[in-house]
Design a protein around this motif. Structure first.
Motif, PDB file in Angstrom:
ATOM      1  N   UNK A   1       1.164  -1.127  -0.338  1.00 55.69           N
ATOM      2  CA  UNK A   1       0.277  -0.243  -0.457  1.00 55.69           C
ATOM      3  C   UNK A   1       1.589   0.982  -0.174  1.00 55.69           C
ATOM      4  N   UNK A   2       0.391   2.385  -0.889  1.00 56.28           N
ATOM      5  CA  UNK A   2       1.271   3.508  -1.047  1.00 56.28           C
ATOM      6  C   UNK A   2       1.577   4.453   0.459  1.00 56.28           C
ATOM      7  N   UNK A   3       0.452   4.223   1.084  1.00 52.38           N
ATOM      8  CA  UNK A   3       0.620   4.873   2.814  1.00 52.38           C
ATOM      9  C   UNK A   3       1.733   3.784   3.807  1.00 52.38           C
ATOM     10  N   UNK A   4       1.600   2.664   3.258  1.00 52.05           N
ATOM     11  CA  UNK A   4       2.682   1.581   3.687  1.00 52.05           C
ATOM     12  C   UNK A   4       3.692   1.579   3.139  1.00 52.05           C
ATOM     13  N   UNK A   5       4.230   2.406   2.241  1.00 50.67           N
ATOM     14  CA  UNK A   5       5.085   2.443   1.067  1.00 50.67           C
ATOM     15  C   UNK A   5       6.114   3.299   2.467  1.00 50.67           C
ATOM     16  N   UNK A   6       4.852   4.941   2.266  1.00 49.24           N
ATOM     17  CA  UNK A   6       5.800   6.350   2.748  1.00 49.24           C
ATOM     18  C   UNK A   6       6.216   5.980   3.942  1.00 49.24           C
ATOM     19  N   UNK A   7       5.399   5.647   4.216  1.00 53.98           N
ATOM     20  CA  UNK A   7       5.292   5.221   6.385  1.00 53.98           C
ATOM     21  C   UNK A   7       7.360   4.731   6.453  1.00 53.98           C
ATOM     22  N   UNK A   8       7.166   3.449   6.012  1.00 58.94           N
ATOM     23  CA  UNK A   8       8.894   2.626   6.210  1.00 58.94           C
ATOM     24  C   UNK A   8      10.252   3.698   4.669  1.00 58.94           C
ATOM     25  N   UNK A   9       9.909   3.956   4.281  1.00 51.67           N
ATOM     26  CA  UNK A   9      11.081   5.164   3.855  1.00 51.67           C
ATOM     27  C   UNK A   9      11.539   6.083   4.954  1.00 51.67           C
TER      28      UNK A   9
ATOM     29  N   UNK B   1      14.585   8.078   9.162  1.00 51.51           N
ATOM     30  CA  UNK B   1      14.461   8.085  10.379  1.00 51.51           C
ATOM     31  C   UNK B   1      14.018   7.156  12.043  1.00 51.51           C
ATOM     32  N   UNK B   2      14.756   6.611  11.815  1.00 46.07           N
ATOM     33  CA  UNK B   2      14.878   5.702  12.183  1.00 46.07           C
ATOM     34  C   UNK B   2      14.760   5.449  13.965  1.00 46.07           C
ATOM     35  N   UNK B   3      13.720   6.122  14.460  1.00 49.33           N
ATOM     36  CA  UNK B   3      13.407   6.624  16.152  1.00 49.33           C
ATOM     37  C   UNK B   3      13.746   6.022  17.418  1.00 49.33           C
ATOM     38  N   UNK B   4      13.927   6.442  18.189  1.00 43.87           N
ATOM     39  CA  UNK B   4      14.081   5.502  19.572  1.00 43.87           C
ATOM     40  C   UNK B   4      12.822   5.238  20.747  1.00 43.87           C
TER      41      UNK B   4
ATOM     42  N   UNK C   1       2.123   7.240  15.991  1.00 43.80           N
ATOM     43  CA  UNK C   1       2.665   9.052  15.692  1.00 43.80           C
ATOM     44  C   UNK C   1       1.921   9.541  14.388  1.00 43.80           C
ATOM     45  N   UNK C   2       3.164   8.681  13.223  1.00 43.92           N
ATOM     46  CA  UNK C   2       2.476   8.461  11.612  1.00 43.92           C
ATOM     47  C   UNK C   2       1.104   8.362  12.020  1.00 43.92           C
ATOM     48  N   UNK C   3       0.610   7.093  11.850  1.00 44.20           N
ATOM     49  CA  UNK C   3      -0.701   7.444  12.091  1.00 44.20           C
ATOM     50  C   UNK C   3      -1.732   8.675  11.829  1.00 44.20           C
ATOM     51  N   UNK C   4      -0.755   9.556  13.035  1.00 44.35           N
ATOM     52  CA  UNK C   4      -1.658  10.927  13.578  1.00 44.35           C
ATOM     53  C   UNK C   4      -1.618  11.511  12.549  1.00 44.35           C
TER      54      UNK C   4
ATOM     55  N   UNK D   1       4.582  -4.660  14.014  1.00 47.56           N
ATOM     56  CA  UNK D   1       5.263  -3.582  14.265  1.00 47.56           C
ATOM     57  C   UNK D   1       5.207  -3.796  15.883  1.00 47.56           C
ATOM     58  N   UNK D   2       4.564  -4.601  16.270  1.00 45.61           N
ATOM     59  CA  UNK D   2       4.357  -4.853  18.109  1.00 45.61           C
ATOM     60  C   UNK D   2       5.681  -5.863  18.276  1.00 45.61           C
ATOM     61  N   UNK D   3       6.102  -7.081  17.487  1.00 46.93           N
ATOM     62  CA  UNK D   3       6.786  -7.680  17.712  1.00 46.93           C
ATOM     63  C   UNK D   3       8.061  -7.325  18.028  1.00 46.93           C
ATOM     64  N   UNK D   4       8.608  -5.914  17.479  1.00 47.39           N
ATOM     65  CA  UNK D   4       9.727  -5.392  17.132  1.00 47.39           C
ATOM     66  C   UNK D   4      10.109  -4.868  18.769  1.00 47.39           C
ATOM     67  N   UNK D   5      11.682  -4.732  19.263  1.00 53.95           N
ATOM     68  CA  UNK D   5      11.612  -3.836  20.171  1.00 53.95           C
ATOM     69  C   UNK D   5      12.760  -2.435  19.688  1.00 53.95           C
ATOM     70  N   UNK D   6      12.785  -2.418  18.433  1.00 57.41           N
ATOM     71  CA  UNK D   6      13.430  -1.499  18.380  1.00 57.41           C
ATOM     72  C   UNK D   6      13.193  -1.211  16.493  1.00 57.41           C
ATOM     73  N   UNK D   7      12.713   0.169  16.355  1.00 55.54           N
ATOM     74  CA  UNK D   7      12.871   0.403  14.450  1.00 55.54           C
ATOM     75  C   UNK D   7      13.264   0.029  13.419  1.00 55.54           C
TER      76      UNK D   7
END
Length: 981
Positions: A809-817, A822-825, A834-837, A852-858
């Motif tokens: 999905x384009x929305x997902x591809x944009x978020x992942x890019x 910007x891999x935050x902490x 926050x991205x969805x807000x 994403x909930x299954x992973x400790x970091x981005x």
């Protein structure tokens, strides 16, 4: 002083078809004399919408009917959550009651809970979440919430439940136990029973009706001397200040007071049950341990002990039951109902009548029998016959002779007493039937059978181990690595290659437990791609690895540019075959794809391996490959085979393990003949076959072996180590959706999570299941969508394994890019939130968060999206909590995994083997794929088909499968001729 009943179920509960609209609840609360009631299921959005529409805030946190009088009963926002999960090796089933300060808090908490499982389909949602984590999530979302363990003694679904609970509050809630201040005692216990546990002295003991219909309100209630507001209510419950006491059911009336077995009508005291060895004297099955017995197991005080700070309580029975017990007839009969309504009209609310109205006034209004019955009720002069195993108990007020005297007849509930079992010759309890142990203990890590030990200690430089399903492959691999270390190998010289990131994590975890973290972390453990990425770190310059969806988008662009309508997936397979085989192709689309890939500064998965191979074939060496071990060897492609040869060029040892009968990735270049190739290239290879299957019952293994037998190979040499179990079932359904509906209903039934009666009725061997114990497997991802829809509709939490189209999905591809740059902490789930807000609703982004909930970091999340195999990718939510769930997976994604109970859906002609228009089917590989699916099951295997069964099942003899129908066929219209007149 006012009365409060905080525990009800809303109209969305499966447990009842009756509506519990606020208007009806308010009317019944007024009739009963209850000043405050719970709203029920705050989790369902339609119910919250109805509450918002019909209620208005009267005092802080308390609501009344919007169009009702100012003195109408108040509502407080409440809901019950069922949590079913495994902890300390045991399945736990605990119900919790949550009170909230306002409807906005209900919105917020529901949003958090919905990220864990389906909470919309039941008045008591079921989540595979640890109680401790549910408490933490609740307090994080709403610090003012009141969290109450519900009906704490109920055998099947409670904090102290005999079959699924804990022995202490601390064992359940751990470090958050200090946030539990009150406990709901339930219908089958009263305060004196709870006073026998000194550990409960500091808690407020609350009582509620646990009502499933308005008429059941006020079976139990709380007496409060506080102002009417949520803060004052919460303070009273959590501190006891202003909490005056409780109104109780007679505990004997509760459905679980004594031990018993409902099908055989056996009701036993704790002493009788103990003498019977906990078994039914009639049939020998396990008794349901009653509340009184469980209290005695945990108590440290004698019967009759009363703490100094104990609060007052009164034991009452509902007025309709008192009327029936005093005059005769049924509590639900028309005559009783008419007298009940007349008494309310003439004397006031029910609790006023039962507790305060002068007996003489009752005599004038209702007659002498009812007056005497209420007098005896207040004085505790009642005869009690205990309830057991889901059967309500009975109390008696007037004997038949007394009813004659008072001009009435009586028989409360109108059921005969349960018959007792035959007495033993010595007058004691009858001896239970002898039972045999039907389970074999699993192998320990240290216990190796002779074949496994031969593989672990083999001295040859090249060792090939053929290990069928359940033969202890991972255990053998762990033991081999441990043996190498014990023989003097330095951990840093050991590399283990796995097929999935999940398998690598499990292998490292086992090695840490066996050898310690320092040694295990010095080893190189990972997939081919993750190891190569580590080896090339810093050498790729600006180039980076493209994830599968970037590769697919690039392939689609190339095809469009060439004016071709081919599938991007087929082009990528062609590209991969060219790279892994080492045979270049001159096809224009392949060359154009590689040009575009290189021009964008990207590498695909095969490029990553080719870059590594060029360095090692060019002379690079590395001591970490002195001892090389390769898991799932049957799945490697020719490029990976060359990489193995290059890594071990300088000698050392090579240990490969796998199963040609489980080779299911020929479309990626894998070849089931890889073991033969290794023996040809390395004639001194020592081959060892593991022939004992420790996973599946003989019934499951026999069926699976017969299916794969036509392929030949090692699988036929497997023998089952476990004792006999349930027959393998093959069920016909009308359609794929009917298969899914049956599967959802059957899992719910097996869980016993829908109601307490069903939980008690299940056989002991099938009742101790958690959501994690079930998997539903199918051939295609399209089938998974139907299964997910049916399971979530029925409120069953599930996790979906593998890649899904939403990642394109384009929305997902944009978020992942954005996240790559910007891999935050923060936790990745929070970053996606926050991205969805402000971006509007998006199911694709919601699913990305649920992954994403299954992973400790981005960084971990992004790397897994890029490098992960099918089994590495899970989708559901959990806010970091280890929530249990039913696994939904394709057969490919399930490889390497196992579950106690497996449902194989779509075992039908056209699906297995999969028939695609214009595509040739590899029947041998499809047969291996079915074999893989069947051997994922440990205890039970249920296969479903719509239409004709898979032709592969013809190999199973007639008696090898238990055949039947999944769901009864729907009645068909007979067709009626229409008339003109």
């Amino acid at each position: 002083m006012y009365l409060a009943d905080l525990h009800i179920h809303s109209k969305y509960s499966r447990a009842t078809s009756r509506d519990l609209e606020p208007e009806r609840l308010s009317d019944w609360a007024r009739r009963k004399g209850i000043g405050l009631v719970g709203t029920g299921d705050f989790t369902h959005p339609a119910w919250r919408a109805e509450l918002k529409e019909t209620l208005t805030e009267a005092e802080e946190g308390l609501y009344r009917l919007r169009d009702g009088p100012a003195d109408a009963p108040r509502f407080v926002v409440t809901g019950e959550i069922s949590t079913i999960y495994k902890k300390d090796g045991k399945v736990r089933k605990v119900h919790s009651l949550i009170l909230l300060p306002h409807l906005e808090a209900a919105e917020n908490l529901s949003r958090r809970l919905e990220a864990i499982g389906n909470i919309r389909s039941d008045g008591r949602p079921i989540l595979g979440l640890d109680c401790r984590d549910l408490l933490e999530l609740t307090l994080e979302t709403c610090p003012d919430a009141v969290f109450l363990p519900a009906h704490i003694w109920t055998p099947h679904f409670s904090l102290f439940g005999a079959f699924s609970g804990f022995d202490t509050i601390e064992a359940c809630f751990g470090d958050l136990s200090g946030h539990i201040h009150a406990l709901e005692t339930g219908l089958s216990s009263d305060p004196p029973m709870n006073w026998r546990l000194s550990a409960l002295d500091g808690y407020t003991l609350v009582s509620n009706s646990d009502a499933h219909s308005p008429a059941k309100l006020g079976r139990e209630a709380n007496l409060l001397e506080t102002g009417r507001s949520y803060p004052e209510l919460a303070h009273a419950i959590q501190t006891g200040e202003g909490f005056y006491g409780t109104i109780e059911f007679f505990p004997e009336e509760g459905k679980y007071h004594f031990d018993g077995h409902r099908p055989c009508a056996q009701c036993l005291s704790p002493a009788q049950a103990q003498a019977a060895g906990g078994r039914c004297p009639v049939c020998g099955k396990r008794l349901t341990t009653g509340v009184l017995h469980r209290v005695e197991q945990l108590s440290d005080r004698p019967e009759g002990f009363r703490p100094a700070a104990a609060r007052a309580f009164e034991s009452l029975a509902p007025l309709p039951e008192v009327i029936a017990a005093s005059e005769g007839g049924s509590a639900s009969g028309k005559r009783t109902a008419a007298k009940y309504e007349d008494m309310l009209e003439r004397l006031g609310p029910e609790f006023t009548i039962l507790r305060e109205t002068p007996i003489e006034d009752i005599r004038h209004a209702a007659g002498p029998c009812v007056a005497e019955g209420i007098r005896r009720l207040r004085a505790g002069e009642v005869e009690r016959q205990p309830g057991y195993d889901g059967v309500y108990g009975m109390i008696g007020l007037l004997t038949p002779a007394e009813r004659e005297t008072f001009r009435g007849q009586v028989s409360l509930f109108g059921s005969p007493a349960p018959r007792r079992g035959p007495a033993a010759p010595d007058g004691g309890a009858p001896a239970p039937k002898k039972r045999t142990n039907e389970r074999e203990l699993p192998q320990t890590e240290e216990a190796l059978n002779p074949d496994q030990r031969a593989a672990v200690e083999a001295q040859a430089p090249t060792v090939a181990v053929v290990a069928g399903p359940g033969a202890g492959k991972t255990k053998t691999l762990v033991s081999r690595i441990a043996w190498l270390v014990e023989q003097g190998a330095r951990p840093g010289t050991i590399t283990a290659v796995t097929f999935t990131n999940k398998a690598a994590a499990e292998l490292r975890e086992r090695l840490e437990a066996r050898l310690g973290k320092r040694r295990a972390r010095a080893m190189t453990i990972g997939t081919f791609h993750s190891i190569c990425l580590t080896l090339l770190r810093g050498e790729l310059g600006v180039r980076r690895l493209a994830d599968p969806y970037e590769q697919r988008a690039l392939a689609a662009s190339v095809l469009a540019g060439l004016g071709r309508k081919d599938s991007p997936g087929k082009l990528l397979q062609t590209v991969s075959r060219a790279k892994t085989s080492g045979r270049p192709t001159e096809e224009a689309a392949v060359e154009r794809y590689q040009e575009r890939l290189t021009g964008a500064g990207l590498l695909d998965f095969d490029d990553l391996l080719l870059e590594t191979l060029s360095r090692w074939e060019g002379g690079r060496t590395d001591a970490r490959f002195t001892h090389l071990l390769v898991d799932e060897f049957q799945d490697i492609d020719p490029l990976q085979y060359r990489l193995i040869a290059a890594w071990r060029r300088d000698g050392g040892s090579l240990f490969v393990i796998g199963d040609p009968d489980q080779s299911i990735y020929s479309f990626r270049g894998a070849d089931a003949a890889c073991f033969d190739r290794l023996r040809s290239d390395c004639p001194q290879t020592r081959t060892i076959t593991l022939t004992r299957n420790y996973r599946s019952t003989p019934e499951i293994l026999s069926c699976a072996l017969q299916v794969v037998e036509e392929n030949g190979g090692a699988g036929r040499r497997l023998t089952a180590a476990r004792p006999s179990g349930a027959a393998v079932r093959l069920l016909h359904a009308e359609s794929e959706r009917a298969e899914a509906v049956f599967t959802a209903k059957e899992i719910a039934r097996r869980m016993g999570g829908i109601d307490m009666l069903e939980a008690g009725a299940l056989e002991a061997g099938r009742s101790g299941r958690s959501f994690d114990d079930f998997a539903v497997l199918c051939r295609t991802r399209r089938q998974l969508e139907v299964l997910e829809d049916c399971l979530t509709h029925d409120g069953l939490p599930c996790r979906v394994v593998g890649r899904s189209d939403f990642l394109e999905d384009p929305a997902v591809r944009g978020a992942l890019d954005w996240f790559r740059a910007h891999p935050g902490a923060e936790a990745p789930e929070r970053q996606v939130e926050r991205w969805m807000t402000g971006r509007g609703p998006s199911q694709a982004l919601e699913r990305l968060r649920n992954m994403a909930v299954f992973f400790p970091t981005m960084t971990d999340f992004l790397q897994n999206l890029t490098l992960g195999q099918e089994g590495d990718l899970l989708r559901r939510a959990g806010a970091g909590y280890a929530a249990g769930a039913v696994t939904l997976s394709t057969l490919h994604g399930a490889k390497g995994l196992e579950w106690p109970v497996v449902f194989l859906c779509g075992v039908s002609r056209g699906l297995i083997p999969l028939e695609r228009e214009g595509a040739q089917t590899d029947a041998a590989e499809e047969r291996r794929l079915l074999y893989v699916g069947m051997t994922r099951a440990r205890d039970e295997l249920v296969m479903l088909h719509a239409g004709e069964p898979s032709p592969f099942l013809k190999a199973v003899p007639e008696g090898g499968l238990e055949r039947g129908e999944a769901l009864p066929p729907r009645p068909r219209s007979q067709g009626v001729q229409m008339r003109l007149f």
